[in-house]
Design a protein around this motif. Structure first.
Motif: not given
Length: 381
Positions: A15, A20-21, A89-90, A84-87
């Protein structure tokens, strides 16, 4: 070459190299449709159940419905933003999410505002929210991340204890004032661990710990023991009034109900019928048929989350979808059980339908996470 193919096959793309999008290969329109259906139905029912009380208090029968509409629009925007955000990253921030949740829960006991005898809210000017709702989301992300990064720790008692130390501390902080929400959070963690672990003993052990914690918290708070007595014989206690009125509403609805807007119990007989007890008015106005349709919608929602969890192709995403599925399932089960007097009375909103900004906002953010997970699915899987 082999490593590259393996990463492509399992759909595990770094990621950090992605913007981000992103636009994933797949979008789960059935899940989106059922969520929007529940939200719109909830708005209709909030207006139907609150119009009498809103007109009586504010001279505007649409007061609560308009506020709920604002909450829903903000929450839907947040849901689409998160989707819309790559999960993935969390994952790197999961511990910090939980730290923030714990700090807010502690802050509740310092500057929080009481409602219905419990201190659960933090107000910043006119804006108020329940940190316990954010804690649910933080627990889902953290537990999914820790089970993904340290799967071998699930095989030993010491490793499991280290993994779940922060989640259990968070749940205890919630349980001090809000045992029902703590039970939901505990259920979320247990189900994620159950899905992640190849062994069943951690699940049994956590279940025993949960029962012990419930007994301790009930024994140390007299009003919780009173709720059990009310549950067993609501007609004998003044505090059983809400339960009795809820049962009257359910019984008077028959098979097809009185019709939307024609509830009698919402006219001051069921206190704040647009909140936790909204399902009883659904039964009164739409009857057994309408109640069954509502339950069927939740079953479809849970089924879609399960499909996404199974087909995500990536452990972290699958466990996030599992956690959201567990949250919806446990909370719906508790709410309907309370309304039908199957379990002792407690305050838990019906997801997507009950009035409340904190609940709808964080619930839709969770749906955004599931939609983000679904974007990484390959068509036809």
């Amino acid at each position: 070459m082999n490593d590259r193919n393996r990463n492509t096959d399992t759909n595990e793309i770094d990621s950090r190299r992605k913007p981000l999008w992103y636009s994933g290969r797949y979008f789960d329109y059935p899940l989106l449709g059922i969520v929007l259906g529940l939200v719109l139905f909830g708005l209709v029912m909030v207006y139907s159940t609150s119009s009498y009380r809103a007109d009586e208090l504010y001279g505007d029968s649409t007061y609560f419905a308009k506020r709920q509409l604002v909450f829903e629009l903000v929450a839907l925007f947040g849901m689409f933003l998160v989707s819309k955000i790559d999960y993935r990253r969390y994952a790197r921030y999961s511990k910090y999410f939980l730290y923030v949740a714990m700090a807010l829960l502690v802050l509740v006991y310092i500057i929080g505002s009481a409602s219905h005898g419990s201190t659960r809210w933090i107000y910043i000017g006119a804006f108020g929210f329940q940190p316990s709702e954010f804690a649910k989301l933080a627990l889902i992300v953290y537990t999914a991340d820790i089970c993904t990064r340290k799967p071998r720790s699930l095989n030993t008692l010491k490793g499991l204890a280290k993994m779940l130390l922060l989640p259990f501390v968070t749940i205890i902080l919630i349980a001090i004032e809000n045992l029902s929400t703590a039970i939901i959070c505990f259920g979320i963690v247990v189900i994620i661990v159950f899905v992640a672990s190849p062994k069943k003993w951690p699940f049994v052990l956590m279940g025993l710990i949960g029962i012990l914690m419930c007994v301790i918290f009930i024994a140390t708070a007299g009003y919780r023991a009173d709720r059990i007595r009310i549950w067993l014989a609501p007609e004998k206690y003044d505090d059983g009034y809400q339960t009795m009125q809820s049962l009257y509403a359910i019984g008077s609805g028959g098979f097809f109900g009185r019709g939307i807007g024609n509830s009698i119990q919402k006219m001051g007989f069921i206190p704040e019928s647009h909140n936790d007890m909204i399902f009883s008015v659904i039964c009164e106005e739409l009857g057994l048929f309408g109640a069954a349709l509502v339950i069927a919608m939740f079953v479809v929602l849970i089924y879609r989350c399960a499909l996404i969890a199974i087909n995500s192709g990536e452990r972290f995403g699958g466990l996030i979808a599992t956690g959201v599925m567990a949250h919806v399932a446990v909370q719906v089960l508790i709410n309907i059980s309370v309304v039908t007097n199957t379990i002792p009375p407690t305050g838990v909103p019906l997801p997507f339908i009950s009035y409340g900004g904190s609940s709808i906002c964080f619930m839709l953010l969770e749906m955004g996470l599931v939609l983000a997970v679904a974007r990484q699915m390959k068509p036809g899987r």
